[in-house]
Write a protein that holds these residues in place. Structure first.
Motif, mmCIF file in Angstrom:
data_model
loop_
_atom_site.group_PDB
_atom_site.id
_atom_site.type_symbol
_atom_site.label_atom_id
_atom_site.label_comp_id
_atom_site.label_asym_id
_atom_site.label_seq_id
_atom_site.Cartn_x
_atom_site.Cartn_y
_atom_site.Cartn_z
ATOM 1 N N VAL A 2 72.515 74.556 71.524
ATOM 2 C CA VAL A 2 70.904 74.412 72.124
ATOM 3 C C VAL A 2 70.359 72.929 71.609
ATOM 4 O O VAL A 2 70.810 72.692 70.402
ATOM 5 C CB VAL A 2 70.121 75.416 71.582
ATOM 6 C CG1 VAL A 2 68.620 75.514 72.090
ATOM 7 C CG2 VAL A 2 70.831 76.689 72.208
ATOM 8 N N SER A 25 66.985 73.209 75.619
ATOM 9 C CA SER A 25 67.846 72.732 76.743
ATOM 10 C C SER A 25 68.586 74.368 77.417
ATOM 11 O O SER A 25 69.084 73.914 78.499
ATOM 12 C CB SER A 25 69.201 72.145 76.172
ATOM 13 O OG SER A 25 69.722 73.064 74.941
ATOM 14 N N ARG A 26 67.992 75.179 77.208
ATOM 15 C CA ARG A 26 68.497 76.353 77.788
ATOM 16 C C ARG A 26 67.437 77.568 77.535
ATOM 17 O O ARG A 26 66.491 77.638 76.615
ATOM 18 C CB ARG A 26 69.829 77.130 77.381
ATOM 19 C CG ARG A 26 70.035 77.678 75.946
ATOM 20 C CD ARG A 26 71.298 78.019 75.514
ATOM 21 N NE ARG A 26 71.596 78.609 74.251
ATOM 22 C CZ ARG A 26 71.325 79.587 73.841
ATOM 23 N NH1 ARG A 26 70.656 80.570 74.502
ATOM 24 N NH2 ARG A 26 71.625 79.964 72.616
ATOM 25 N N SER A 27 67.468 78.676 78.220
ATOM 26 C CA SER A 27 66.422 79.826 78.249
ATOM 27 C C SER A 27 66.117 80.196 76.953
ATOM 28 O O SER A 27 66.888 80.537 76.027
ATOM 29 C CB SER A 27 67.083 81.050 78.923
ATOM 30 O OG SER A 27 65.996 82.027 78.883
ATOM 31 N N SER A 30 66.665 84.112 74.842
ATOM 32 C CA SER A 30 67.739 84.451 73.973
ATOM 33 C C SER A 30 67.030 84.347 72.572
ATOM 34 O O SER A 30 67.799 84.819 71.475
ATOM 35 C CB SER A 30 68.937 83.683 74.068
ATOM 36 O OG SER A 30 68.575 82.159 73.906
ATOM 37 N N ASN A 76 60.882 77.133 79.539
ATOM 38 C CA ASN A 76 61.739 76.824 78.440
ATOM 39 C C ASN A 76 60.973 76.038 77.384
ATOM 40 O O ASN A 76 61.693 74.939 76.644
ATOM 41 C CB ASN A 76 63.331 76.056 78.712
ATOM 42 C CG ASN A 76 63.805 77.177 79.421
ATOM 43 O OD1 ASN A 76 63.744 78.471 79.459
ATOM 44 N ND2 ASN A 76 64.822 76.529 80.254
#
Length: 115
Positions: A2, A25-27, A30, A76
């Motif tokens: 990430v 950079s990602r959801s 999580s 995000n």
């Protein structure tokens, strides 16, 4: 891996406001909780504010009533709205999960409060 990228810092006069952004950079779904941290010159890095996935927030005593943390999972992105800034708020501001994950520290964004 990430990546968290902070932005929005700058020079502001005492009493002014800034809004920091943290792009992941990602959801962020999580991550249960996200936090904003800061490190002033010569001091350790400390937690400023945290927010859970459910929107529950927690603040350091020094910023309560002045800073507001928020998150937009669809984008995000996490935010830190900072109002009534003073010289003691001068620091490099970082975002990370809460508790922080060492590998996720980014470069931070510098906030300087000065007249």
């Amino acid at each position: 891996q990430v990546q968290l990228v902070e932005s929005g810092g700058g020079l502001v006069q005492p009493g002014g406001s800034l809004r920091l952004s943290c792009s992941a950079s990602r959801s962020m779904f999580s991550f249960n909780s996200m936090g904003w941290y800061r490190q002033a010159p010569g001091k350790q890095r400390d937690l400023v504010a945290a927010i859970t996935s459910g929107g529950r927030t927690n603040y350091a005593d020094s910023v309560k009533g002045r800073f507001t943390i928020s998150r937009d999972a669809a984008k995000n992105t996490a935010y830190l709205q900072m109002n009534s800034l003073n010289a003691e708020d001068t620091a490099v501001y970082y975002c990370n999960t809460f508790p922080a994950i060492q590998a996720f520290w980014g470069k931070g964004t510098l906030v300087t409060v000065s007249s």
